[in-house]
Design a protein around this motif. Structure first.
Motif, PDB file in Angstrom:
ATOM      1  N   GLY A  68       0.826  -1.205   0.000  1.00 27.66           N
ATOM      2  CA  GLY A  68       0.000   0.000   0.000  1.00 27.66           C
ATOM      3  C   GLY A  68       0.854   1.245   0.000  1.00 27.66           C
ATOM      4  O   GLY A  68       2.050   1.206  -0.320  1.00 27.66           O
ATOM      5  N   GLY A  69       0.255   2.348   0.389  1.00 23.58           N
ATOM      6  CA  GLY A  69       0.987   3.607   0.392  1.00 23.58           C
ATOM      7  C   GLY A  69       0.181   4.725   1.003  1.00 23.58           C
ATOM      8  O   GLY A  69      -0.990   4.555   1.368  1.00 23.58           O
ATOM      9  N   GLY A  70       0.842   5.866   1.136  1.00 21.52           N
ATOM     10  CA  GLY A  70       0.184   7.020   1.727  1.00 21.52           C
ATOM     11  C   GLY A  70       0.788   8.316   1.231  1.00 21.52           C
ATOM     12  O   GLY A  70       1.872   8.338   0.636  1.00 21.52           O
ATOM     13  N   LEU A  71       0.076   9.403   1.483  1.00 19.59           N
ATOM     14  CA  LEU A  71       0.483  10.732   1.037  1.00 19.59           C
ATOM     15  C   LEU A  71       0.088  11.753   2.088  1.00 19.59           C
ATOM     16  O   LEU A  71      -1.017  11.683   2.642  1.00 19.59           O
ATOM     17  CB  LEU A  71      -0.195  11.076  -0.296  1.00 19.59           C
ATOM     18  CG  LEU A  71      -0.044  12.513  -0.806  1.00 19.59           C
ATOM     19  CD1 LEU A  71       1.402  12.774  -1.216  1.00 19.59           C
ATOM     20  CD2 LEU A  71      -0.994  12.766  -1.981  1.00 19.59           C
ATOM     21  N   ARG A  72       1.001  12.676   2.382  1.00 19.01           N
ATOM     22  CA  ARG A  72       0.705  13.777   3.303  1.00 19.01           C
ATOM     23  C   ARG A  72       1.245  15.059   2.708  1.00 19.01           C
ATOM     24  O   ARG A  72       2.397  15.131   2.273  1.00 19.01           O
ATOM     25  CB  ARG A  72       1.351  13.523   4.670  1.00 19.01           C
ATOM     26  CG  ARG A  72       1.070  14.613   5.704  1.00 19.01           C
ATOM     27  CD  ARG A  72       1.538  14.173   7.086  1.00 19.01           C
ATOM     28  NE  ARG A  72       2.979  14.144   7.180  1.00 19.01           N
ATOM     29  CZ  ARG A  72       3.725  15.057   7.817  1.00 19.01           C
ATOM     30  NH1 ARG A  72       3.144  16.089   8.395  1.00 19.01           N
ATOM     31  NH2 ARG A  72       5.030  14.936   7.865  1.00 19.01           N
ATOM     32  N   VAL A  73       0.417  16.097   2.668  1.00 16.15           N
ATOM     33  CA  VAL A  73       0.840  17.414   2.199  1.00 16.15           C
ATOM     34  C   VAL A  73       0.349  18.455   3.200  1.00 16.15           C
ATOM     35  O   VAL A  73      -0.701  18.277   3.834  1.00 16.15           O
ATOM     36  CB  VAL A  73       0.300  17.736   0.791  1.00 16.15           C
ATOM     37  CG1 VAL A  73       0.902  16.804  -0.240  1.00 16.15           C
ATOM     38  CG2 VAL A  73      -1.223  17.649   0.758  1.00 16.15           C
ATOM     39  N   GLY A  74       1.111  19.523   3.358  1.00 24.09           N
ATOM     40  CA  GLY A  74       0.701  20.517   4.337  1.00 24.09           C
ATOM     41  C   GLY A  74       1.520  21.785   4.276  1.00 24.09           C
ATOM     42  O   GLY A  74       2.352  21.986   3.374  1.00 24.09           O
ATOM     43  N   TYR A  75       1.280  22.636   5.271  1.00 28.62           N
ATOM     44  CA  TYR A  75       1.947  23.939   5.380  1.00 28.62           C
ATOM     45  C   TYR A  75       2.298  24.165   6.841  1.00 28.62           C
ATOM     46  O   TYR A  75       1.445  23.993   7.728  1.00 28.62           O
ATOM     47  CB  TYR A  75       1.023  25.043   4.874  1.00 28.62           C
ATOM     48  CG  TYR A  75       1.590  26.429   5.036  1.00 28.62           C
ATOM     49  CD1 TYR A  75       2.489  26.945   4.104  1.00 28.62           C
ATOM     50  CD2 TYR A  75       1.224  27.236   6.115  1.00 28.62           C
ATOM     51  CE1 TYR A  75       3.018  28.221   4.246  1.00 28.62           C
ATOM     52  CE2 TYR A  75       1.734  28.514   6.260  1.00 28.62           C
ATOM     53  CZ  TYR A  75       2.637  29.005   5.319  1.00 28.62           C
ATOM     54  OH  TYR A  75       3.151  30.264   5.467  1.00 28.62           O
ATOM     55  N   ALA A  76       3.541  24.535   7.107  1.00 28.17           N
ATOM     56  CA  ALA A  76       3.992  24.820   8.473  1.00 28.17           C
ATOM     57  C   ALA A  76       4.911  26.037   8.437  1.00 28.17           C
ATOM     58  O   ALA A  76       6.000  25.985   7.859  1.00 28.17           O
ATOM     59  CB  ALA A  76       4.714  23.616   9.062  1.00 28.17           C
ATOM     60  N   SER A  77       4.449  27.127   9.036  1.00 30.43           N
ATOM     61  CA  SER A  77       5.239  28.349   9.070  1.00 30.43           C
ATOM     62  C   SER A  77       4.768  29.212  10.223  1.00 30.43           C
ATOM     63  O   SER A  77       3.558  29.452  10.365  1.00 30.43           O
ATOM     64  CB  SER A  77       5.107  29.120   7.751  1.00 30.43           C
ATOM     65  OG  SER A  77       5.888  30.302   7.774  1.00 30.43           O
ATOM     66  N   GLY A  78       5.692  29.661  11.044  1.00 32.31           N
ATOM     67  CA  GLY A  78       5.318  30.486  12.179  1.00 32.31           C
ATOM     68  C   GLY A  78       4.368  29.749  13.107  1.00 32.31           C
ATOM     69  O   GLY A  78       4.616  28.601  13.472  1.00 32.31           O
ATOM     70  N   PRO A  79       3.252  30.366  13.458  1.00 31.02           N
ATOM     71  CA  PRO A  79       2.334  29.720  14.401  1.00 31.02           C
ATOM     72  C   PRO A  79       1.382  28.712  13.753  1.00 31.02           C
ATOM     73  O   PRO A  79       0.605  28.067  14.446  1.00 31.02           O
ATOM     74  CB  PRO A  79       1.543  30.899  14.957  1.00 31.02           C
ATOM     75  CG  PRO A  79       1.491  31.873  13.818  1.00 31.02           C
ATOM     76  CD  PRO A  79       2.826  31.747  13.125  1.00 31.02           C
ATOM     77  N   ILE A  80       1.427  28.569  12.412  1.00 24.62           N
ATOM     78  CA  ILE A  80       0.434  27.779  11.691  1.00 24.62           C
ATOM     79  C   ILE A  80       0.990  26.419  11.300  1.00 24.62           C
ATOM     80  O   ILE A  80       2.107  26.301  10.797  1.00 24.62           O
ATOM     81  CB  ILE A  80      -0.046  28.519  10.433  1.00 24.62           C
ATOM     82  CG1 ILE A  80      -0.644  29.871  10.796  1.00 24.62           C
ATOM     83  CG2 ILE A  80      -1.047  27.676   9.657  1.00 24.62           C
ATOM     84  CD1 ILE A  80      -0.986  30.721   9.590  1.00 24.62           C
TER      85      ILE A  80
END
Length: 359
Positions: free
Chosen positions: A212-224
């Motif tokens: 199987g497999g997986g995917l993660r995408v996101g945003y991390a900057s400062g307090p967010i």
């Protein structure tokens, strides 16, 4: 692995320091008194990992020049209460659990055993590693998915095997190949992974089991921090799927987070959500979360859980902590805390008192 062999192995790894830019021995020792109360039976015990999972590891990195580096990471879970190791799985299936009872197979690198190559284009990693769809559950939870405070999605997943009918824990996968985006994308990041079930490709219905497999995408900057993830593991008896989305915001005086999740195990579906918070107080930190999880099983069993905790830092490496939690069942659910037993549609409470030391 027998103790003498393990000792020789660790010494050999430490001896590689001359050939590496750096080699680090690290770990966490976390023990707790775990108290559980239920309508059928109570339980008092000494347990491991109330604030963080206890572990022992060694990692290293070599600078290859031109912005490229090679690295390894070996990390073993262990139980502080009895010294036993945590179990692993060779192929993400029931057949990979092995003949030894969980905790009695010796110390194995079940948490992570990877080798990586990194440069400006990102990181390519191979070995046993965390699944992308698990990471979001960890980052959104003030209690880090351990101890009596772990949220309802994790409680249902890990204690009932909701997403693990055939040996896959929903946290780690063996035989993985992963790619991580570089850290210079303006706060955006991505992680994609594929793992092998390693079955003979002979046309059998189970030939894809454990892959199987997986995917993660996101945003991390400062307090967010915000991310979404999804993944699937193939089984002839019914694929398991995990999808979730999380967001946290750090106000300085406090940090808040939210999480929603949806899991599928063949015809069975589960849905959950969590609200949590972290608040620094002097030399410590107050933790709180409220979570709910419901499945489509007969009666639509559901759990609701409130958890409150406090960590007091004696130093940068040592802390005392306590966590209290109360879980309410409905729809025929009978989940209980800290090893207690409770009847369907009743409640359970739990309390952790522990110490954590990192090195």
């Amino acid at each position: 692995m027998k103790k003498p062999v393990l000792g020789v192995t660790l010494l050999a790894l430490a001896g590689l320091a001359a050939a590496q830019s750096s080699v680090t021995l690290f770990g966490i020792a976390d023990a707790r008194v775990a108290i559980g109360r239920g309508s059928i039976a109570d339980r008092n015990q000494l347990a491991s990992g109330g604030a963080n999972t206890s572990r022992l590891g060694v990692r290293g990195v070599e600078d290859l020049g031109g912005g490229m580096s090679a690295s390894f990471w070996l990390e073993a879970g262990l139980n502080m209460d009895d010294g036993q190791g945590s179990p692993t799985n060779a192929n993400n299936q029931a057949s990979g659990i092995g003949a030894a009872a969980a905790g009695r197979q010796g110390l194995v690198f079940n948490r992570r055993s990877t080798v990586s190559l990194s440069s400006g284009w990102g990181e390519l990693r191979a070995g046993r590693d965390y699944m992308p769809q698990y990471w979001n559950l960890y980052f959104a939870d003030p209690f880090g998915n351990v101890g009596v405070g772990l949220p309802m999605p994790a409680t249902y997943t890990f204690l009932t095997g909701f997403t693990s009918p055939a040996g896959n824990s929903g946290v780690y996968a063996s035989n993985t190949v992963s790619y991580f985006t570089p850290g210079n994308l303006g706060g955006f990041f991505g992680h994609v992974q594929y793992y092998f079930g390693e079955n003979p490709q002979n046309g059998a219905a189970t030939e894809d089991d454990g892959s199987g497999g997986g995917l993660r995408v996101g945003y991390a900057s400062g307090p967010i921090y915000a991310a979404v993830a999804t993944g699937r593991t193939n089984y002839a008896a019914g694929d398991t799927r995990q999808s979730n989305a999380v967001a946290t915001y750090d106000f300085g005086i406090a940090k808040v987070g939210a999480q929603i999740s949806r899991d599928k195990n063949g015809p069975l579906t589960g849905k959950g959500w969590l609200l949590g918070g972290w608040m620094p107080v002097g030399a410590g930190q107050i933790l709180a979360s409220y979570s709910r999880y419901e499945t489509t099983a007969t009666g639509n069993p559901e759990g609701k859980k409130l958890a409150l905790g406090y960590i007091h830092h004696l130093s940068k490496r040592t802390a005392l902590y306590t966590t209290w939690a109360r879980l309410k069942n409905s729809g025929g659910a009978a989940l209980a805390l800290n090893g207690a037993a409770t009847a369907p549609n009743t409640s359970s409470t739990g309390l952790d008192l522990g110490i954590r030391h990192s090195f």
